[in-house]
Scaffold this motif. Sequence first.
Motif, PDB file in Angstrom:
ATOM      1  N   VAL A  50     130.910  24.236  24.659  1.00 34.43           N
ATOM      2  CA  VAL A  50     131.522  22.937  24.389  1.00 34.43           C
ATOM      3  C   VAL A  50     132.250  22.428  25.626  1.00 34.43           C
ATOM      4  O   VAL A  50     132.173  21.247  25.977  1.00 34.43           O
ATOM      5  N   ARG A  51     132.933  23.340  26.329  1.00 29.21           N
ATOM      6  CA  ARG A  51     133.664  22.935  27.538  1.00 29.21           C
ATOM      7  C   ARG A  51     132.724  22.515  28.659  1.00 29.21           C
ATOM      8  O   ARG A  51     133.108  21.740  29.537  1.00 29.21           O
ATOM      9  N   LEU A  52     131.491  23.018  28.641  1.00 30.62           N
ATOM     10  CA  LEU A  52     130.539  22.729  29.711  1.00 30.62           C
ATOM     11  C   LEU A  52     129.523  21.656  29.332  1.00 30.62           C
ATOM     12  O   LEU A  52     128.536  21.463  30.033  1.00 30.62           O
ATOM     13  N   GLU A  80     124.536  28.209  21.652  1.00 28.44           N
ATOM     14  CA  GLU A  80     124.825  27.790  20.285  1.00 28.44           C
ATOM     15  C   GLU A  80     123.992  26.537  20.005  1.00 28.44           C
ATOM     16  O   GLU A  80     124.246  25.483  20.582  1.00 28.44           O
ATOM     17  N   PRO A  81     122.975  26.622  19.134  1.00 27.19           N
ATOM     18  CA  PRO A  81     122.060  25.495  18.922  1.00 27.19           C
ATOM     19  C   PRO A  81     122.756  24.185  18.572  1.00 27.19           C
ATOM     20  O   PRO A  81     122.440  23.135  19.152  1.00 27.19           O
ATOM     21  N   VAL A 139     122.614  20.874  20.998  1.00 27.22           N
ATOM     22  CA  VAL A 139     122.002  19.598  20.587  1.00 27.22           C
ATOM     23  C   VAL A 139     123.037  18.485  20.613  1.00 27.22           C
ATOM     24  O   VAL A 139     122.754  17.353  21.036  1.00 27.22           O
ATOM     25  N   ASP A 140     124.234  18.792  20.189  1.00 25.80           N
ATOM     26  CA  ASP A 140     125.294  17.776  20.215  1.00 25.80           C
ATOM     27  C   ASP A 140     125.554  17.300  21.637  1.00 25.80           C
ATOM     28  O   ASP A 140     125.759  16.106  21.887  1.00 25.80           O
ATOM     29  N   ALA A 141     125.529  18.237  22.588  1.00 23.01           N
ATOM     30  CA  ALA A 141     125.720  17.865  23.995  1.00 23.01           C
ATOM     31  C   ALA A 141     124.535  17.060  24.519  1.00 23.01           C
ATOM     32  O   ALA A 141     124.704  16.126  25.316  1.00 23.01           O
TER      33      ALA A 141
END
Length: 381
Positions: A80-82, A368-369, A373-375
């Motif tokens: 998430v941080r990346l 983490e799939p 995908v969210d990113a």
Amino acid sequence: MEYLILGAVLLVVLIGAGIGLLVPRRRGRIDLPPVTPGQVADEVSGGTDTLAPPEPEEAQVVEPAPPALDVPEPTAGRLVRLRSRLSRSQNALGRGLLTLLSRDHLDEDDWEEVEDTLITADVGVAATTEIVERLRERTRVLGTRDPSELRALLAEELIAAIGADADRSLHTAPHEDRPAVLLMVGVNGVGKTTTCGKVARVLVADGRTVLLGAADTFRAAAADQLQTWGERVGAETVRGPEGADPASVAFDAVRQGIAAKVDTVLVDTAGRLQNKVGLMDELGKVKRVIEKNGPVDETLLVLDATTGQNGLLQARVFTEVVDVTGVVLTKLDGTAKGGIVISVQRELGIPVKLIGLGEGPDDLAPFEPAAFVDALLGEAA
């Protein structure tokens, strides 16, 4: 008579002047007492303190302070941080698809453009066909054109294509009598030794004690490079001379890991071309020798995401030789082909477990799939 008196007075004056001249000179001298031979011997032997030289001070040995160890970033939430590192893939895959799907009317040409976008992003033909068919049906039934709803539909289809239920955990927990063993394999030029060092940091960040095995004995700098990565986090490196038998180094690393009671032994191997039969056979030998101490818990294949579909050809050969259990997909921050995550897993049946999103030491994240995908999709327009 008078002359005698004057002469006597002059004589007295002259004598007095002479005494006055002599007295200051005597006051300016310092007369030292005579030194006897016995006193000279005492001075040499330190018997008196009068002229003895000062005792030299004992030299103080200052031990250098040990280098401060790095504290790797925790892996929880690292992806998430990346997420901003996926901007290239995001523009090509996520935003491109959302722009197409949000058109007022989608005809056959539009759906072909959707397919082309997915194939260009290395999703793969079979996976692309399935994704497009499901999207066409769902958008037709729901009749939606709201950007947020379209984004949710696309996210569901991409997560389903990636596979949300696959086991992506790294099996790094020690056994009762021996450490877990991870074997790193891959072709030349994918940055495998660097990735091996970053995986060691991932393990340390998750609370594991680690020992590194430098079984890449063909490159003189490989063992030095791996040892430097280990020293930064306090992990010992077992290495052999240049040109040594890689299987022997790997065996020694595992044996030393058992003796030191570490949690995990991570063995780096030399990069090799997948079409070189002799080198691939040697890799099989490394694994067989390691397994004299117990099974290898993980065999991680390092793939360069920028190679696209060529990476699948490499992966197939490696899986035949050493039974790959997981993929480390590097350089995802430098490619628009984020769909390689989907094609690797669908074609090989091997989960992507770690992804590299930069050159920093902690830019390797557990895959983490949903977060991936969210990113990729970014914010809905």
